[in-house]
Design a protein around this motif. Sequence first.
Motif, PDB file in Angstrom:
ATOM      1  N   GLU A 255      -4.664  -8.133  10.417  1.00  0.00           N
ATOM      2  CA  GLU A 255      -4.046  -7.160   9.512  1.00  0.00           C
ATOM      3  C   GLU A 255      -4.754  -7.179   8.161  1.00  0.00           C
ATOM      4  O   GLU A 255      -5.100  -8.242   7.654  1.00  0.00           O
ATOM      5  N   ALA A 256      -4.927  -6.000   7.569  1.00  0.00           N
ATOM      6  CA  ALA A 256      -5.602  -5.884   6.276  1.00  0.00           C
ATOM      7  C   ALA A 256      -4.935  -6.764   5.222  1.00  0.00           C
ATOM      8  O   ALA A 256      -5.603  -7.411   4.413  1.00  0.00           O
ATOM      9  N   GLU A 257      -3.598  -6.809   5.247  1.00  0.00           N
ATOM     10  CA  GLU A 257      -2.867  -7.591   4.253  1.00  0.00           C
ATOM     11  C   GLU A 257      -3.201  -9.083   4.390  1.00  0.00           C
ATOM     12  O   GLU A 257      -3.282  -9.803   3.395  1.00  0.00           O
ATOM     13  N   ASN A 260      -6.786  -9.706   3.191  1.00  0.00           N
ATOM     14  CA  ASN A 260      -6.818  -9.733   1.728  1.00  0.00           C
ATOM     15  C   ASN A 260      -6.262 -11.040   1.170  1.00  0.00           C
ATOM     16  O   ASN A 260      -6.743 -11.539   0.155  1.00  0.00           O
ATOM     17  N   LEU A 261      -5.243 -11.570   1.840  1.00  0.00           N
ATOM     18  CA  LEU A 261      -4.683 -12.864   1.408  1.00  0.00           C
ATOM     19  C   LEU A 261      -5.765 -13.942   1.441  1.00  0.00           C
ATOM     20  O   LEU A 261      -5.962 -14.675   0.463  1.00  0.00           O
TER      21      LEU A 261
END
Lengths: 565, 565
Positions: A255-257, A260-261
């Motif tokens: 997942e993109a989120e 990014n984390l």
Amino acid sequence: MKKLSLMALCASTAFSMSASGNSDLDIANKIRAEGFYNSEVMHTLQYLTDNIGPRLSGSPQMKEANEWTLKQLESWGLKNAYLDPFEFGRGWTHSAASIDLISPRKVSFHGIPVAWTPGTNGDVTAEVIMFEASSIEDLKKYKGKLRGKILMMGEGRTIGEPQRTIFKRHESSDLGKMKEFPVNRGPSHRSDRHPHYHETSKQRYLFNKALNKFLKEEGAVAAVYRSWRQGGLVGIWGKSHQVGNTFPIPAMVIEAEQYNLINRLMDDGDNPKITMNVKAKFHDEDHNAYNTIAEIPGTSENPKVVMLGGHLDSWHASDGAVDNGAGVAVVMEAVRILKALDIKPKNTIRIALWSGEEQGLYGSRAYVEEHFATRPKPTDKDEAALPSYLWKSPGWPIQPKSDYEDFSVYFNMDNGSGRFRGIYTEGNVAVKPIFGGWFSPYSDLSTGTITNRSTGGTDHESFDDVGLPGFQFIQDPLDYSSRLHHTHIDSFDHVLEDDMKQASVLMAAFVYQAAMRDDVLPRKPMPQGPSKLQKEQMQLKSDKERRKRERDALRALEAQKLIEK
Amino acid sequence: MKKLSLMALCASTAFSMSASGNSDLDIANKIRAEGFYNSEVMHTLQYLTDNIGPRLSGSPQMKEANEWTLKQLESWGLKNAYLDPFEFGRGWTHSAASIDLISPRKVSFHGIPVAWTPGTNGDVTAEVIMFEASSIEDLKKYKGKLRGKILMMGEGRTIGEPQRTIFKRHESSDLGKMKEFPVNRGPSHRSDRHPHYHETSKQRYLFNKALNKFLKEEGAVAAVYRSWRQGGLVGIWGKSHQVGNTFPIPAMVIEAEQYNLINRLMDDGDNPKITMNVKAKFHDEDHNAYNTIAEIPGTSENPKVVMLGGHLDSWHASDGAVDNGAGVAVVMEAVRILKALDIKPKNTIRIALWSGEEQGLYGSRAYVEEHFATRPKPTDKDEAALPSYLWKSPGWPIQPKSDYEDFSVYFNMDNGSGRFRGIYTEGNVAVKPIFGGWFSPYSDLSTGTITNRSTGGTDHESFDDVGLPGFQFIQDPLDYSSRLHHTHIDSFDHVLEDDMKQASVLMAAFVYQAAMRDDVLPRKPMPQGPSKLQKEQMQLKSDKERRKRERDALRALEAQKLIEK
């Protein structure tokens, strides 16, 4: 009184039409009744998606889908049914996959393997390193730095405000706009436009070959990609399926989120560690993929060929329901309806369920080349050595085969489960009045918008490219592009039953009408390749773009130097 | 000429205001400058969400968040900082979780454990069985049928067309509507309304106790729940955190689409099998949870108390960014701004970061009871034995403590990261002109809509319930309710920086203004409990509903008998 007389008039009109043997309206009644009240379309779709599941080209599940669709079509009475092989490459499946952040804290991520990448052979745990390379120059920066590392494939990007609307039907204003023809888009045959983007594709292909070698030599252990969707949707894709060109290390999309984390933790110096575990398998016992083909044979003396189809293959993240179980179920339902009505078509109706579409229309291109038209191979030796989709331009002239003349039309479906609002003529103005008449008994089901614009990205292109009529319908967009296309939620629940029935009825109607014509449908002029003028214009455009890229790169370099001072 | 004179007028007005020491506007300038250009709000949020992560009440991560926020507040110069314990129950964390369909085909599902359910101790593989029970009668049907099975907790539901809009800001028409007061909603104190829904909650509580016992005795091995969100979002929640009331078997929530797939395979007789593996741990070393408390002490002789806060706890599916890292970061930023400006408030400014909010406002209720007001326990012995949130009604009268009179106001934030568009007065008309004045220097940042309506579901209720002014701001909805609230994507990426800065500035402004008043804010009349008339009306309504339920059940039974004939 007035009311009564109107009713009487209506009754008498209806009676006289039926009595006069207006077969267009009689058949419309029958197709609608069969398609709405005896529909099998959702059962077909459900078996494909729930029971068979994802159908990656070349995989055992795709083969199972080939065999099941063949059996179904035969059970409905279709003839000359067979699986049509073509050279594709390696098969690949995955049976389990997990990816967890284990340091600085524990998080179970949601990830899916990139197709055609190897499994991990148990847990792989490693520190991550940011890896951004798009040229062979870039690779040199990473020499000696990747051993034992998991690569983060590119910087994360800010997500920001999401798209506001996720579900949409075409408004009449959208359909109105679609009717206007954009002159400046170039010739109506895609193959008459200079495919100058092939230069970029070729560079990418050669870079990827170098990358594969580099990653193997440098001993990187795995790669993580950022989903190109946000909001928890895992949007997937695949590495090369070609024999001898396999990506060397396990790779997953998360997942993109979550990507990014990791990226932010890296920026903060938190030194993230990841554990990945992928069970994946290559299937090299058969390097063919297969199209499912079947017919309702034509009854006239010299039957023409009317085709309908859609790609049966899907990506592996979910069950390929809107892309393209929906299209398959609708074209299968259309022939089921026509068989149930026991029609005797003048022309042969042939259904084709393609494979290899997602990797570049492989199945339909192979079929068209086998049956209808070939083109000369590149004369340049280096170019001829590349995979065919990287040839700078298809060769000229097109060389029709014997079945070319008797081919009438191909109708494709591949844009989710949205109902048919009209059709793209691909610039073929001569079919417009014909299609207008065919839509007429269904004006309560569809606006029947006819646009001379083209629509791309799927198997009708393989026909259009060699000058044969191939069409896609205008469909309501729904949430196909906004969240379903190539994501992990492309499953049965997101297909709308009413829309599927509407599309099945219209598909059956169009195929029936084409099959009852005495002649083939009118065609556009034979594509001749780009003219000298077009080539020059395209070259200018291409040069201009290259110069702009070079200028931008130079500026970025100078900016970087300023920062480093 | 006209332009010039207007400009001159403006300049002179501004000058005279500043010269006359209009501290409201001077402080507004300073708060805006500190809040916009020296903002720490996103750094605070990032540490909470990226570095600490989920903060389930009673978990070690929540304790870490308590300690980190305490340290931060002290580092900004706040005084009297401490962690305020209250009896909560068991702590729980999970470190890994997977769930796969293994028959009739292999699918890696996306699931998250239900909070406060046990781990699996390795792989658990079993056939599934549909389990639908909401009464002790229902349980009897499953006697002897659950041993060794994984339970599917309720029938799947059709998903259908999704919500069209996922991201929204309030239009002026929305805000306009909000200003109209709905008379028929009953008294402005929640606690003056008869909480007749408690009867249902009590039944559910007793049923759940019976269910726990039943599942253990019957030897079910695990449970699977359907996410209450669609589109791949896993929306989670928790079982009881109370000691002695723990759900007996591992339980996971999976995507609605995947749950429905299992359900359809069951309906088709495909006998699905699942493997589940959950690493989860209870933390029983401390049954307290903690609120973080800190102050900017008041400088007047008899300082009143102005509070601001939000809940620091979150669910465990993601990092609790919009629910409620955003609220925490904003209230922390508001006090940071005020300390950075070195204001000397007349009244004490006290920040409270609550725990146990998600399970029922436990932290703020405990704090209010400890400091401001208590209420009599139920006289009925059976009722007194239940957890306090199940008491049929809070006891009357409210018994104020010594700090009750000097309490001025509590401002809460807990509705995502949407900017402040106004405030709910909770029916306290007397604060309306006061708040109107406070919004005035910020009219370019917020419409400053004031509604006398109430908004519920978070910690200002704990104050309002005992007659103390407690408020929430009207926030832009964004995608909080549509996809972020309690789902697995409630992470840093979905918090909007500009909105956070705007909210921080307004929160600081309101707290500053309240802290500079000579007196406490005006209050609503002290709640007295429902009147005899209200009780009668509620009883009538409740009886009517019960009769309707009985009638419906009877009809369903008769219909069932007809089918079975």
